[in-house]
Design a protein around this motif. Structure first.
Motif, PDB file in Angstrom:
ATOM      1  N   PRO A  73      -7.584 -16.728   6.067  1.00  0.00           N
ATOM      2  CA  PRO A  73      -8.234 -17.784   5.290  1.00  0.00           C
ATOM      3  C   PRO A  73      -9.735 -17.876   5.523  1.00  0.00           C
ATOM      4  CG  PRO A  73      -6.209 -18.579   6.290  1.00  0.00           C
ATOM      5  CD  PRO A  73      -6.484 -17.241   6.898  1.00  0.00           C
ATOM      6  N   ALA A  74     -10.192 -17.568   6.746  1.00  0.00           N
ATOM      7  CA  ALA A  74     -11.625 -17.642   7.028  1.00  0.00           C
ATOM      8  C   ALA A  74     -12.388 -16.609   6.207  1.00  0.00           C
ATOM      9  CB  ALA A  74     -11.877 -17.432   8.521  1.00  0.00           C
ATOM     10  N   LEU A  75     -11.845 -15.402   6.116  1.00  0.00           N
ATOM     11  CA  LEU A  75     -12.493 -14.361   5.319  1.00  0.00           C
ATOM     12  C   LEU A  75     -12.392 -14.697   3.835  1.00  0.00           C
ATOM     13  CD1 LEU A  75     -14.021 -11.729   5.337  1.00  0.00           C
ATOM     14  CD2 LEU A  75     -11.833 -10.495   5.395  1.00  0.00           C
ATOM     15  N   ALA A  76     -11.280 -15.299   3.445  1.00  0.00           N
ATOM     16  CA  ALA A  76     -11.137 -15.738   2.051  1.00  0.00           C
ATOM     17  C   ALA A  76     -12.244 -16.733   1.703  1.00  0.00           C
ATOM     18  CB  ALA A  76      -9.766 -16.383   1.837  1.00  0.00           C
ATOM     19  N   ARG A  77     -12.467 -17.681   2.604  1.00  0.00           N
ATOM     20  CA  ARG A  77     -13.527 -18.678   2.383  1.00  0.00           C
ATOM     21  C   ARG A  77     -14.879 -17.985   2.239  1.00  0.00           C
ATOM     22  NH1 ARG A  77     -15.021 -24.209   5.750  1.00  0.00           N
ATOM     23  NH2 ARG A  77     -12.779 -24.570   5.584  1.00  0.00           N
ATOM     24  N   THR A  78     -15.110 -16.965   3.041  1.00  0.00           N
ATOM     25  CA  THR A  78     -16.380 -16.228   2.971  1.00  0.00           C
ATOM     26  C   THR A  78     -16.571 -15.593   1.604  1.00  0.00           C
ATOM     27  OG1 THR A  78     -16.403 -15.770   5.348  1.00  0.00           O
ATOM     28  CG2 THR A  78     -17.680 -14.299   3.932  1.00  0.00           C
ATOM     29  N   TRP A  79     -15.520 -14.937   1.092  1.00  0.00           N
ATOM     30  CA  TRP A  79     -15.644 -14.269  -0.204  1.00  0.00           C
ATOM     31  C   TRP A  79     -15.794 -15.275  -1.343  1.00  0.00           C
ATOM     32  CZ3 TRP A  79     -17.332  -9.701  -0.878  1.00  0.00           C
ATOM     33  CH2 TRP A  79     -17.070  -8.689   0.043  1.00  0.00           C
ATOM     34  N   PHE A  80     -15.113 -16.396  -1.264  1.00  0.00           N
ATOM     35  CA  PHE A  80     -15.301 -17.426  -2.290  1.00  0.00           C
ATOM     36  C   PHE A  80     -16.746 -17.934  -2.261  1.00  0.00           C
ATOM     37  CE2 PHE A  80     -10.546 -18.427  -1.774  1.00  0.00           C
ATOM     38  CZ  PHE A  80     -10.204 -17.645  -2.867  1.00  0.00           C
ATOM     39  N   GLY A  81     -17.295 -18.058  -1.046  1.00  0.00           N
ATOM     40  CA  GLY A  81     -18.680 -18.495  -0.925  1.00  0.00           C
ATOM     41  C   GLY A  81     -19.657 -17.502  -1.525  1.00  0.00           C
ATOM     42  N   CYS A 138     -10.947 -24.635  -0.201  1.00  0.00           N
ATOM     43  CA  CYS A 138     -10.946 -24.313   1.234  1.00  0.00           C
ATOM     44  C   CYS A 138     -11.532 -25.461   2.044  1.00  0.00           C
ATOM     45  CB  CYS A 138     -11.744 -23.028   1.482  1.00  0.00           C
ATOM     46  SG  CYS A 138     -10.984 -21.520   0.846  1.00  0.00           S
ATOM     47  N   LEU A 139     -12.610 -26.030   1.548  1.00  0.00           N
ATOM     48  CA  LEU A 139     -13.260 -27.127   2.261  1.00  0.00           C
ATOM     49  C   LEU A 139     -12.424 -28.400   2.220  1.00  0.00           C
ATOM     50  CD1 LEU A 139     -16.849 -26.418   0.942  1.00  0.00           C
ATOM     51  CD2 LEU A 139     -16.199 -26.439   3.365  1.00  0.00           C
ATOM     52  N   GLY A 189      -9.304 -21.864   6.543  1.00  0.00           N
ATOM     53  CA  GLY A 189     -10.285 -20.935   7.086  1.00  0.00           C
ATOM     54  C   GLY A 189     -11.452 -21.586   7.783  1.00  0.00           C
ATOM     55  N   GLY A 190     -11.310 -22.844   8.157  1.00  0.00           N
ATOM     56  CA  GLY A 190     -12.401 -23.525   8.842  1.00  0.00           C
ATOM     57  C   GLY A 190     -12.231 -25.027   8.747  1.00  0.00           C
ATOM     58  N   GLN A 191     -13.242 -25.736   9.175  1.00  0.00           N
ATOM     59  CA  GLN A 191     -13.184 -27.193   9.204  1.00  0.00           C
ATOM     60  C   GLN A 191     -13.193 -27.762   7.789  1.00  0.00           C
ATOM     61  OE1 GLN A 191     -16.235 -28.897  11.611  1.00  0.00           O
ATOM     62  NE2 GLN A 191     -15.530 -31.003  11.360  1.00  0.00           N
ATOM     63  N   ALA A 192     -12.410 -28.806   7.580  1.00  0.00           N
ATOM     64  CA  ALA A 192     -12.415 -29.503   6.295  1.00  0.00           C
ATOM     65  C   ALA A 192     -13.700 -30.317   6.164  1.00  0.00           C
ATOM     66  CB  ALA A 192     -11.200 -30.415   6.179  1.00  0.00           C
ATOM     67  N   ASP A 193     -14.211 -30.388   4.942  1.00  0.00           N
ATOM     68  CA  ASP A 193     -15.419 -31.169   4.656  1.00  0.00           C
ATOM     69  C   ASP A 193     -15.293 -31.660   3.222  1.00  0.00           C
ATOM     70  OD1 ASP A 193     -17.950 -32.139   4.017  1.00  0.00           O
ATOM     71  OD2 ASP A 193     -18.992 -30.651   5.244  1.00  0.00           O
ATOM     72  N   LEU A 194     -14.800 -32.881   3.063  1.00  0.00           N
ATOM     73  CA  LEU A 194     -14.514 -33.391   1.725  1.00  0.00           C
ATOM     74  C   LEU A 194     -15.771 -33.598   0.901  1.00  0.00           C
ATOM     75  CD1 LEU A 194     -11.659 -35.919   2.568  1.00  0.00           C
ATOM     76  CD2 LEU A 194     -11.451 -33.777   1.302  1.00  0.00           C
ATOM     77  N   ALA A 195     -16.850 -34.012   1.527  1.00  0.00           N
ATOM     78  CA  ALA A 195     -18.100 -34.203   0.788  1.00  0.00           C
ATOM     79  C   ALA A 195     -18.602 -32.864   0.243  1.00  0.00           C
ATOM     80  CB  ALA A 195     -19.146 -34.857   1.675  1.00  0.00           C
ATOM     81  N   ALA A 196     -18.537 -31.826   1.062  1.00  0.00           N
ATOM     82  CA  ALA A 196     -18.957 -30.502   0.609  1.00  0.00           C
ATOM     83  C   ALA A 196     -18.012 -29.975  -0.472  1.00  0.00           C
ATOM     84  CB  ALA A 196     -19.003 -29.529   1.792  1.00  0.00           C
TER      85      ALA A 196
END
Length: 260
Positions: free
Chosen positions: A60-68, A85-86, A91-98
């Motif tokens: 999931p972390a690499l997936a988040r990278t490619w989506f970014g 993802c956010l 793949g990392g910390q949740a951030d609802l605002a982001a």
């Protein structure tokens, strides 16, 4: 089936979709090559199979990278999936605002999924201030674009009169469209209306469709709702939903253990 790595040659995304279905391992290799050449569609597909662990080790972390990466190239779906993802902490910390910011970018570009996901945050006040009027507007936009899940939620707003005048007839219209478009929650909503109107046979058909497609969270809530139904035929469906929920939960547990 081969894919050129030369930048001037286009990657056939339709072929990649077919390859994912029939040979996910080969598809993953082709997607890695194409994504590295800045093919946005390949970056999105690669991110998705990395999330799913399909044909490639789940990451999931690499997936988040490619989506970014796709989002930075202006992809509305890249923004939407990075938002997912956010929102969920994939793949990392949740951030609802982001997450809301990326959904907003996708929605502004006219992506129905971005409109739907941003509306969900606005409706619940997660990561943003709660704003039912703004959520309703986004659900309307996505529903009119053919987004099945938004059709169901637009129906709910109209039925309950949230940020609008209650209009049960219009709500029934959107529930039906959502059901016909394949959304299991829309199918359940449509079935409930049919049962109230005394159309039991049709209601049971749609309840069966929702049963076959619904996820665990939906099935869990549906069991409680069906158990409280006034009609005996509808109450009887609670048992089938409960069995399906147990099956889905067991499959999820087995899938989790297989990845450990």
């Amino acid at each position: 089936m081969t894919f050129s790595l030369r930048r001037e040659e286009q990657v056939d995304i339709d072929q990649l979709h077919q390859l994912i279905e029939h040979s996910p391992g080969k598809a993953a290799q082709a997607l890695l090559a194409a994504a590295a050449q800045n093919v946005v569609e390949a970056q999105l597909l690669l991110g998705q199979i990395l999330l799913d662990g399909r044909g490639i080790e789940q990451d999931p972390a690499l997936a988040r990278t490619w989506f970014g990466i796709a989002a930075r190239q202006g992809s509305s779906m890249g923004h939407n999936m990075l938002g997912r993802c956010l929102e969920h902490g994939w793949g990392g910390q949740a951030d609802l605002a982001a997450a809301a910011a990326h959904y907003r970018a996708a929605a502004a570009a006219g992506l129905d999924w971005g409109q739907y996901n941003l509306a969900n945050l606005l409706a619940t006040g997660r990561g943003v201030g709660q704003d039912h009027a703004a959520a309703l507007h986004l659900y309307q936009q996505a529903a009119h674009a053919g987004h099945a899940k938004s059709m169901n939620l637009l129906g709910r707003y109209l039925e309950q009169g949230l940020a609008c005048a209650a209009d049960r007839h219009a709500a029934m219209h959107w529930y039906r469209l959502s059901a016909e478009a394949g959304d299991f929650r829309g199918q359940f909503s449509h079935a409930a209306i049919l049962a109230e109107q005394g159309h039991m046979e049709q209601s049971l058909v749609w309840l069966q469709k929702a049963l076959e497609q619904g996820n665990g969270n939906f099935l869990r809530a549906a069991v409680a709702s069906l158990e409280q139904a006034e009609q005996p035929q509808i109450q009887a469906m609670a048992g089938a939903y409960r069995q399906r929920l147990e099956q889905v939960s067991r499959q999820a547990t087995e899938s989790l253990h297989s990845r450990v």
